[in-house]
Design a protein around this motif. Structure first.
Motif, PDB file in Angstrom:
ATOM      1  N   MET A 192      13.426 -78.976 119.034  1.00 57.98           N
ATOM      2  CA  MET A 192      14.568 -78.797 118.135  1.00 57.98           C
ATOM      3  C   MET A 192      14.819 -80.021 117.257  1.00 57.98           C
ATOM      4  SD  MET A 192      15.767 -75.850 118.703  1.00 57.98           S
ATOM      5  CE  MET A 192      15.918 -74.582 119.906  1.00 57.98           C
ATOM      6  N   LYS A 193      14.709 -81.208 117.824  1.00 55.39           N
ATOM      7  CA  LYS A 193      15.094 -82.430 117.114  1.00 55.39           C
ATOM      8  C   LYS A 193      13.925 -83.347 116.786  1.00 55.39           C
ATOM      9  CE  LYS A 193      19.506 -81.593 117.583  1.00 55.39           C
ATOM     10  NZ  LYS A 193      20.391 -81.343 116.487  1.00 55.39           N
ATOM     11  N   GLY A 194      12.697 -82.858 116.908  1.00 54.82           N
ATOM     12  CA  GLY A 194      11.538 -83.715 116.684  1.00 54.82           C
ATOM     13  C   GLY A 194      11.496 -84.283 115.278  1.00 54.82           C
ATOM     14  N   PRO A 195      11.174 -85.557 115.152  1.00 57.71           N
ATOM     15  CA  PRO A 195      11.156 -86.145 113.817  1.00 57.71           C
ATOM     16  C   PRO A 195       9.996 -85.647 112.952  1.00 57.71           C
ATOM     17  CG  PRO A 195      10.500 -87.764 115.448  1.00 57.71           C
ATOM     18  CD  PRO A 195      10.922 -86.545 116.188  1.00 57.71           C
ATOM     19  N   THR A 196       8.886 -85.279 113.573  1.00 60.80           N
ATOM     20  CA  THR A 196       7.748 -84.795 112.796  1.00 60.80           C
ATOM     21  C   THR A 196       7.299 -83.442 113.332  1.00 60.80           C
ATOM     22  OG1 THR A 196       6.100 -85.836 114.228  1.00 60.80           O
ATOM     23  CG2 THR A 196       6.945 -87.164 112.401  1.00 60.80           C
ATOM     24  N   VAL A 197       6.455 -82.808 112.554  1.00 61.03           N
ATOM     25  CA  VAL A 197       5.918 -81.514 112.952  1.00 61.03           C
ATOM     26  C   VAL A 197       5.007 -81.668 114.164  1.00 61.03           C
ATOM     27  CG1 VAL A 197       4.501 -79.582 112.168  1.00 61.03           C
ATOM     28  CG2 VAL A 197       6.086 -80.658 110.599  1.00 61.03           C
ATOM     29  N   PHE A 198       4.304 -82.768 114.245  1.00 63.07           N
ATOM     30  CA  PHE A 198       3.390 -82.971 115.372  1.00 63.07           C
ATOM     31  C   PHE A 198       4.145 -83.160 116.685  1.00 63.07           C
ATOM     32  CE2 PHE A 198       0.980 -84.408 111.622  1.00 63.07           C
ATOM     33  CZ  PHE A 198       0.014 -83.430 111.670  1.00 63.07           C
ATOM     34  N   ASP A 199       5.328 -83.796 116.636  1.00 59.76           N
ATOM     35  CA  ASP A 199       6.157 -83.885 117.846  1.00 59.76           C
ATOM     36  C   ASP A 199       6.599 -82.501 118.291  1.00 59.76           C
ATOM     37  OD1 ASP A 199       6.043 -86.652 118.042  1.00 59.76           O
ATOM     38  OD2 ASP A 199       7.753 -86.930 116.699  1.00 59.76           O
ATOM     39  N   ARG A 200       6.922 -81.670 117.347  1.00 58.26           N
ATOM     40  CA  ARG A 200       7.320 -80.294 117.685  1.00 58.26           C
ATOM     41  C   ARG A 200       6.151 -79.506 118.256  1.00 58.26           C
ATOM     42  NH1 ARG A 200      10.949 -80.111 112.410  1.00 58.26           N
ATOM     43  NH2 ARG A 200      12.868 -80.809 113.407  1.00 58.26           N
ATOM     44  N   LEU A 201       4.957 -79.739 117.723  1.00 57.54           N
ATOM     45  CA  LEU A 201       3.772 -79.061 118.232  1.00 57.54           C
ATOM     46  C   LEU A 201       3.468 -79.468 119.672  1.00 57.54           C
ATOM     47  CD1 LEU A 201       1.373 -77.193 117.583  1.00 57.54           C
ATOM     48  CD2 LEU A 201       0.149 -79.210 116.803  1.00 57.54           C
ATOM     49  N   VAL A 202       3.578 -80.757 119.960  1.00 53.79           N
ATOM     50  CA  VAL A 202       3.365 -81.239 121.332  1.00 53.79           C
ATOM     51  C   VAL A 202       4.434 -80.667 122.265  1.00 53.79           C
ATOM     52  CG1 VAL A 202       3.403 -83.305 122.780  1.00 53.79           C
ATOM     53  CG2 VAL A 202       2.121 -83.307 120.655  1.00 53.79           C
ATOM     54  N   GLY A 203       5.669 -80.572 121.780  1.00 45.00           N
ATOM     55  CA  GLY A 203       6.742 -79.988 122.586  1.00 45.00           C
ATOM     56  C   GLY A 203       6.497 -78.525 122.906  1.00 45.00           C
TER      57      GLY A 203
END
Length: 93
Positions: free
Chosen positions: A24-35
């Motif tokens: 929800m709060k990831g700074p980048t798209v890649f953080d969201r992908l890992v999440g």
């Protein structure tokens, strides 16, 4: 023994909240992908635990394999999309 797996499933459900915050709060798209990959992995384990509690582990293993394949293909697709070169098309008048 069933109560152990049931409590493990409840704890695993609570642990899924941590990567959900990153999605929800990831700074980048890649953080969201890992999440999302972390959530998918924990969900696969959770489905296997539920299958054991219900006594139908054979059916739930098939479901988790299909879920894992879909998650893997989705991750590859998203990674391919973000790693491809962007083409800048300009129309000169």
């Amino acid at each position: 023994m069933d109560s152990f797996f049931l409590y493990s499933a409840v704890i695993l459900t609570a642990i899924i909240v941590v990567p959900a915050y990153r999605v929800m709060k990831g700074p980048t798209v890649f953080d969201r992908l890992v999440g999302t990959n972390a959530i998918a992995t924990k969900t696969i384990v959770l489905i296997c635990l539920i299958g054991y509690v219900f006594g139908r582990i054979d059916m739930f293993i098939d479901i988790t394999l299909a879920y894992a394949i879909l998650g893997f293909i989705g991750s590859l697709t998203i990674a391919k999309y973000f790693s491809s070169e962007k083409v800048d098309v300009r129309f000169d008048d």
